[in-house]
Design a protein around this motif. Structure first.
Motif, PDB file in Angstrom:
ATOM      1  N   GLY A 311      39.192  51.286  46.361  1.00  0.00           N
ATOM      2  CA  GLY A 311      40.588  51.515  46.010  1.00  0.00           C
ATOM      3  C   GLY A 311      41.208  50.330  45.308  1.00  0.00           C
ATOM      4  N   LEU A 312      40.898  49.124  45.756  1.00  0.00           N
ATOM      5  CA  LEU A 312      41.436  47.916  45.120  1.00  0.00           C
ATOM      6  C   LEU A 312      40.984  47.816  43.663  1.00  0.00           C
ATOM      7  CD1 LEU A 312      40.993  45.221  47.943  1.00  0.00           C
ATOM      8  CD2 LEU A 312      43.148  46.084  47.010  1.00  0.00           C
ATOM      9  N   VAL A 313      39.694  48.044  43.422  1.00  0.00           N
ATOM     10  CA  VAL A 313      39.186  47.945  42.055  1.00  0.00           C
ATOM     11  C   VAL A 313      39.811  49.022  41.174  1.00  0.00           C
ATOM     12  CG1 VAL A 313      37.115  48.028  40.614  1.00  0.00           C
ATOM     13  CG2 VAL A 313      37.041  46.870  42.827  1.00  0.00           C
ATOM     14  N   ASP A 314      40.014  50.221  41.715  1.00  0.00           N
ATOM     15  CA  ASP A 314      40.621  51.285  40.924  1.00  0.00           C
ATOM     16  C   ASP A 314      42.074  50.951  40.585  1.00  0.00           C
ATOM     17  OD1 ASP A 314      40.062  53.699  39.622  1.00  0.00           O
ATOM     18  OD2 ASP A 314      41.193  54.837  41.103  1.00  0.00           O
ATOM     19  N   LEU A 315      42.808  50.377  41.563  1.00  0.00           N
ATOM     20  CA  LEU A 315      44.181  49.945  41.291  1.00  0.00           C
ATOM     21  C   LEU A 315      44.189  48.856  40.218  1.00  0.00           C
ATOM     22  CD1 LEU A 315      45.674  49.803  44.910  1.00  0.00           C
ATOM     23  CD2 LEU A 315      46.341  51.387  43.090  1.00  0.00           C
ATOM     24  N   ALA A 316      43.192  47.975  40.252  1.00  0.00           N
ATOM     25  CA  ALA A 316      43.115  46.894  39.269  1.00  0.00           C
ATOM     26  C   ALA A 316      42.801  47.443  37.884  1.00  0.00           C
ATOM     27  CB  ALA A 316      42.066  45.874  39.697  1.00  0.00           C
ATOM     28  N   VAL A 317      41.857  48.357  37.805  1.00  0.00           N
ATOM     29  CA  VAL A 317      41.489  48.956  36.518  1.00  0.00           C
ATOM     30  C   VAL A 317      42.675  49.685  35.898  1.00  0.00           C
ATOM     31  CG1 VAL A 317      40.051  50.732  35.436  1.00  0.00           C
ATOM     32  CG2 VAL A 317      39.028  49.115  37.053  1.00  0.00           C
ATOM     33  N   LYS A 318      43.529  50.271  36.758  1.00  0.00           N
ATOM     34  CA  LYS A 318      44.701  51.004  36.272  1.00  0.00           C
ATOM     35  C   LYS A 318      45.869  50.075  35.952  1.00  0.00           C
ATOM     36  CE  LYS A 318      43.388  55.233  38.678  1.00  0.00           C
ATOM     37  NZ  LYS A 318      43.608  56.130  39.826  1.00  0.00           N
ATOM     38  N   GLY A 319      45.657  48.768  36.120  1.00  0.00           N
ATOM     39  CA  GLY A 319      46.679  47.796  35.744  1.00  0.00           C
ATOM     40  C   GLY A 319      47.785  47.620  36.752  1.00  0.00           C
ATOM     41  N   GLU A 325      40.251  35.267  42.436  1.00  0.00           N
ATOM     42  CA  GLU A 325      39.330  34.667  43.405  1.00  0.00           C
ATOM     43  C   GLU A 325      39.669  33.187  43.553  1.00  0.00           C
ATOM     44  OE1 GLU A 325      34.558  34.252  44.405  1.00  0.00           O
ATOM     45  OE2 GLU A 325      35.203  34.842  42.391  1.00  0.00           O
ATOM     46  N   LYS A 326      40.275  32.841  44.689  1.00  0.00           N
ATOM     47  CA  LYS A 326      40.673  31.450  44.926  1.00  0.00           C
ATOM     48  C   LYS A 326      39.462  30.586  45.258  1.00  0.00           C
ATOM     49  CE  LYS A 326      45.065  31.818  44.238  1.00  0.00           C
ATOM     50  NZ  LYS A 326      45.666  31.105  43.091  1.00  0.00           N
ATOM     51  N   GLU A 327      38.646  31.057  46.146  1.00  0.00           N
ATOM     52  CA  GLU A 327      37.393  30.408  46.501  1.00  0.00           C
ATOM     53  C   GLU A 327      36.465  31.502  46.997  1.00  0.00           C
ATOM     54  OE1 GLU A 327      37.823  28.606  50.771  1.00  0.00           O
ATOM     55  OE2 GLU A 327      39.538  27.962  49.559  1.00  0.00           O
ATOM     56  N   LYS A 328      35.187  31.187  47.123  1.00  0.00           N
ATOM     57  CA  LYS A 328      34.208  32.229  47.432  1.00  0.00           C
ATOM     58  C   LYS A 328      34.579  32.958  48.716  1.00  0.00           C
ATOM     59  CE  LYS A 328      29.256  33.121  47.537  1.00  0.00           C
ATOM     60  NZ  LYS A 328      29.358  34.064  46.437  1.00  0.00           N
ATOM     61  N   GLY A 329      34.784  34.259  48.583  1.00  0.00           N
ATOM     62  CA  GLY A 329      35.099  35.081  49.748  1.00  0.00           C
ATOM     63  C   GLY A 329      36.568  35.238  50.007  1.00  0.00           C
ATOM     64  N   ASN A 330      37.435  34.483  49.308  1.00  0.00           N
ATOM     65  CA  ASN A 330      38.874  34.595  49.487  1.00  0.00           C
ATOM     66  C   ASN A 330      39.515  35.084  48.186  1.00  0.00           C
ATOM     67  OD1 ASN A 330      38.603  33.642  52.077  1.00  0.00           O
ATOM     68  ND2 ASN A 330      39.104  31.521  51.543  1.00  0.00           N
ATOM     69  N   TYR A 331      40.320  36.124  48.291  1.00  0.00           N
ATOM     70  CA  TYR A 331      40.925  36.737  47.109  1.00  0.00           C
ATOM     71  C   TYR A 331      42.428  36.915  47.303  1.00  0.00           C
ATOM     72  CZ  TYR A 331      36.117  37.870  45.808  1.00  0.00           C
ATOM     73  OH  TYR A 331      34.797  37.800  45.479  1.00  0.00           O
ATOM     74  N   SER A 608      35.257  38.567  31.321  1.00  0.00           N
ATOM     75  CA  SER A 608      36.104  38.870  32.471  1.00  0.00           C
ATOM     76  C   SER A 608      37.161  39.895  32.097  1.00  0.00           C
ATOM     77  CB  SER A 608      36.792  37.595  32.976  1.00  0.00           C
ATOM     78  OG  SER A 608      35.835  36.680  33.460  1.00  0.00           O
ATOM     79  N   PRO A 609      37.319  40.938  32.897  1.00  0.00           N
ATOM     80  CA  PRO A 609      38.368  41.925  32.620  1.00  0.00           C
ATOM     81  C   PRO A 609      39.740  41.311  32.832  1.00  0.00           C
ATOM     82  CG  PRO A 609      37.318  42.374  34.724  1.00  0.00           C
ATOM     83  CD  PRO A 609      36.514  41.287  34.090  1.00  0.00           C
ATOM     84  N   SER A 610      40.733  41.939  32.260  1.00  0.00           N
ATOM     85  CA  SER A 610      42.091  41.377  32.320  1.00  0.00           C
ATOM     86  C   SER A 610      42.631  41.330  33.741  1.00  0.00           C
ATOM     87  CB  SER A 610      43.027  42.214  31.435  1.00  0.00           C
ATOM     88  OG  SER A 610      43.038  43.569  31.883  1.00  0.00           O
ATOM     89  N   TRP A 611      42.110  42.155  34.610  1.00  0.00           N
ATOM     90  CA  TRP A 611      42.630  42.220  35.990  1.00  0.00           C
ATOM     91  C   TRP A 611      41.929  41.263  36.945  1.00  0.00           C
ATOM     92  CZ3 TRP A 611      38.424  43.696  38.813  1.00  0.00           C
ATOM     93  CH2 TRP A 611      37.471  44.516  38.197  1.00  0.00           C
ATOM     94  N   TYR A 612      40.988  40.465  36.429  1.00  0.00           N
ATOM     95  CA  TYR A 612      40.235  39.560  37.305  1.00  0.00           C
ATOM     96  C   TYR A 612      40.309  38.133  36.790  1.00  0.00           C
ATOM     97  CZ  TYR A 612      36.309  37.133  39.465  1.00  0.00           C
ATOM     98  OH  TYR A 612      35.545  36.217  40.127  1.00  0.00           O
ATOM     99  N   HIS A 613      40.585  37.203  37.694  1.00  0.00           N
ATOM    100  CA  HIS A 613      40.578  35.768  37.381  1.00  0.00           C
ATOM    101  C   HIS A 613      39.798  35.062  38.482  1.00  0.00           C
ATOM    102  CE1 HIS A 613      43.632  36.206  34.239  1.00  0.00           C
ATOM    103  NE2 HIS A 613      44.258  37.023  35.068  1.00  0.00           N
ATOM    104  N   GLY A 614      38.943  34.148  38.081  1.00  0.00           N
ATOM    105  CA  GLY A 614      38.186  33.409  39.085  1.00  0.00           C
ATOM    106  C   GLY A 614      37.022  32.692  38.472  1.00  0.00           C
ATOM    107  N   THR A 615      35.950  32.626  39.209  1.00  0.00           N
ATOM    108  CA  THR A 615      34.756  31.937  38.732  1.00  0.00           C
ATOM    109  C   THR A 615      34.101  32.743  37.624  1.00  0.00           C
ATOM    110  OG1 THR A 615      33.453  33.020  40.457  1.00  0.00           O
ATOM    111  CG2 THR A 615      34.373  30.874  40.983  1.00  0.00           C
ATOM    112  N   TYR A 616      32.990  32.238  37.128  1.00  0.00           N
ATOM    113  CA  TYR A 616      32.286  32.893  36.022  1.00  0.00           C
ATOM    114  C   TYR A 616      32.031  34.358  36.345  1.00  0.00           C
ATOM    115  CZ  TYR A 616      28.376  34.225  33.023  1.00  0.00           C
ATOM    116  OH  TYR A 616      27.557  34.889  32.156  1.00  0.00           O
ATOM    117  N   PHE A 617      32.402  35.226  35.423  1.00  0.00           N
ATOM    118  CA  PHE A 617      32.263  36.664  35.627  1.00  0.00           C
ATOM    119  C   PHE A 617      30.946  37.161  35.028  1.00  0.00           C
ATOM    120  CE2 PHE A 617      32.664  41.110  34.410  1.00  0.00           C
ATOM    121  CZ  PHE A 617      33.217  41.676  35.540  1.00  0.00           C
TER     122      PHE A 617
END
Length: 665
Positions: A311-319, A325-331, A608-617
């Protein structure tokens, strides 16, 4: 010179006399068995007649009314139980016959040689206990044998002297006998005894006499082997009958395995099968009535935290949200403040509001009612509890978080209310097997009277709960789990190890290993077969056909044929993102990424998609690592913290038939 010799002799005799008198005085000042004699007559039918003559010094401490004997009659032979008969013939105390109390206990008999309400005088008393027992002869290649624990190793008293006489019903030379004996604590091989053999009439006597006192928890076992054909070996038929009669309860519980298995087969055939669906063909255009969250619930016929991930990814894809991703495992999940589309699936609406809408995310129903009443007097509160009042972000992190717990609970509750529309869990079929196992456990404890049954079942039952609900799921998901989950699974395994060892010790100490194993086998069958009792409804089957078609599209299509077979499928990152939430929900995200990485421009997928920011994608690693990390975060917040020969030298003290022990009453 002669005077000195006489004087020295006088002093030596005086000291020796004083020592003997002091020893006798000490012996009479403590409760003990001063003499223990046992005469074992081997009969031609493989039974034995036993006469035990036990002389005790009673001081009213432990020995007040008399003594008792405990004699085991229930043994384990291989994987089955083997019970022997015991018949008490007569008990006398100081030559006067008394009526003993005879009770069947866990693995044998308790014989109390005392009269109710009658206390014996202090001093020496002799109890003569006669009984028959059998079949007690062991039959081996080339010889037969009587291997008997004379005293038992459970006496609490010192036994000053033991004498055991084994009578074989044939005249035999010493060369025809195999003689062995053992003195000491359990399994010790002490040789503190003498042996004498002689013949009288048509019988051979083998007499064992201890050369030292036996202390608490020490005993004497003797073994006498003799040529075959002196004693009649029971027929195979009688042995089988005795094994079956001895192990009937274990066999009954083994039958229970087949009964429960058969019960589930019949129940599944009648109620656990899905309605017949239509022909499934590959498809990528799922209907509007299917969203990633609902697709996972229907496909797995249960709710789990990965429903939220899809559900989270679908909400992200829909903008509607962005994932940082702040650090590994934390979003950190941030809203884009876009209005929710009218056709947004119900599950995603609930998920969005549970994360960001203050009224939905932080207030329970009672709190909402109170604040609505207050807002009537204080309008500014509407800014907090209004339908559009929002918080800007939501953080998913490893470890317990009340907000994550709250979101997970709200989504789980929503889908559990909707599940009956799409499938039946059929938990009602769990009732009869559980009742059946409870009745079997009660029967096992009542009939065997074994005090070890309850600790074994209780202890290993608790361990089984942890194994089936935590350890096995962790091991099943171990390869794809995040590091923290792997560490947790390893720690749980190490933590449970000593409990496994204790459970195994209790299990092997019990006298009903087969029966207990059968009980846990029945529980394992329930654990394995109960989940397959879930059955989809007609509506659920219809949607599952669509899901299966989408899975077929992913599983059967070669990457280089995607463009040929599906010319109307856009070949860009938008298509990849569009179906990614469904692939996460159906556990196919890795396959989806790999196929697109081969079929399309790899550089495009690694952007990296527009809805994702963090480490190398990277498309091939992000999907699995992201979904497993968030699943782990949600899961960690899903609940608040909060038989042998003895005459050949292979035996030991405590070995052989009979034995047990005794004490004072």
């Amino acid at each position: 010179m002669l005077k000195k010799i006489i004087l020295s002799l006088s002093i030596f005799i005086t000291i020796l006399t004083f020592k003997v008198e002091a020893s006798s005085y000490y012996n009479l000042q403590s409760e003990r068995i001063t003499n223990y004699e046992s005469i074992i007559t081997v009969r031609e039918d493989a039974y034995i007649d036993v006469e035990e003559r036990i002389t005790v010094n009673a001081l009213g401490i432990d020995i007040r009314r008399g003594i008792y004997r405990e004699i085991p009659t229930d043994y384990t032979s291989g994987v089955f139980n083997y019970n022997v008969d015991l018949k008490v013939k007569k008990v006398t105390r100081d030559g006067e016959e008394i009526i003993p109390l005879v009770e069947k206990r866990a693995n044998g008999y308790y014989i109390e040689m005392a009269e109710p309400g009658i206390y014996i005088d202090h001093g020496l008393h002799t109890f003569v206990f006669t009984y028959e027992m059998g079949p007690m002869v062991g039959f081996f290649d080339g010889f037969d044998e009587i291997y008997q624990n004379i005293t038992g190793n459970d006496w609490a008293f010192t036994i000053d002297k033991v004498k055991a006489t084994v009578i074989i019903p044939a005249k035999l030379s010493e060369d025809e006998l195999r003689i062995a004996g053992y003195i000491g604590t359990m399994d010790e091989k002490g040789q503190d005894f003498t042996v004498e053999t002689y013949q009288e009439g048509n019988a051979t006597y083998v007499e064992f006499t201890s050369t030292r006192a036996l202390y608490s928890q020490e005993g004497m076992s003797v073994a006498v082997g003799f040529p075959k054909n002196i004693v009649t070996e029971p027929s195979l038929q009688s042995k089988v009958i005795r094994y079956l009669m001895s192990s009937w309860l274990a066999l009954l519980l083994i039958l229970g395995i087949f009964l429960i298995g058969g019960y589930y087969v019949i129940a599944w055939f009648l109620f656990g099968r899905d309605p017949k669906g239509k022909t499934v063909y590959p498809r990528y255009d799922l209907g509007k009535h299917l969203d990633p969250m609902l697709a996972r619930v229907i496909d797995r016929m249960e709710y789990d935290p990965k429903v939220i991930v899809s559900g989270l990814v679908d909400l992200a894809v829909k903008g509607l949200i962005k994932i940082d991703e702040k650090e590994k495992g934390n979003y950190k999940i941030t809203t884009t403040n876009k209005p929710l589309p009218a056709d947004l699936p119900e599950g995603e609406v609930k998920l969005y509001k549970s994360m960001f809408r203050i009224k939905e995310a932080f207030l329970d129903e009672d709190q909402k009612k109170v604040l609505v009443e207050l807002a009537a007097e204080h309008p500014f509160l509407m800014d907090l509890i209004g339908e559009e009042a929002e918080t800007k972000s939501f953080t998913l992190k490893q470890g317990y978080s009340y907000r994550t717990y709250s979101v997970n609970k709200k989504i789980k509750d929503m889908y559990e209310k909707k599940m009956s529309k799409y499938f039946e869990v059929n938990r009602r079929f769990l009732i009869l097997p559980i009742i059946f196992i409870i009745l079997e456990t009660i029967l096992l404890m009542a009939i065997t009277n074994d005090e070890m049954i309850f600790p074994v079942i209780f202890w290993n039952g608790i361990i089984s709960v942890f194994v089936f609900t935590a350890l096995l799921p962790g091991l099943r998901n171990f390869p794809d789990a995040p590091v923290t989950s792997k560490i947790s699974t390893i720690f749980l395994g190490l933590f449970l190890t000593p409990f496994f060892i204790i459970g195994a010790f209790l299990f092997f100490e019990s006298g009903q290993m087969i029966a207990i194993t059968a009980l846990f086998a029945q529980l394992a069958i329930i654990f394995v077969l109960q989940p397959i009792m879930k059955a989809r409804t007609t509506e659920g089957r219809k949607l599952q056909d669509e899901i299966d078609g989408f899975k077929m599209f992913l599983n059967t299509t070669e990457p280089n044929k995607l463009k040929v077979l599906y010319p109307d499928l856009p070949l860009n990152l938008s298509t990849y993102e569009k179906f990614l939430p469904f692939c996460i929900g159906l556990g196919l995200e890795k396959l989806w990424s790999e196929k697109f990485a081969q079929a399309f421009d790899l550089k495009d997928l690694d952007t990296s998609p527009s809805w994702y920011h963090g480490t190398y994608f990277s498309s091939s690693s992000f999907t699995s690592s992201f979904s497993s990390s968030i699943s782990s975060s949600i899961s960690s917040s899903s609940s608040a913290p909060g038989s042998s020969s003895g005459s050949g030298g292979g035996g030991g003290s405590g070995g052989g038939g009979g034995g047990g022990g005794g004490g004072g009453v």
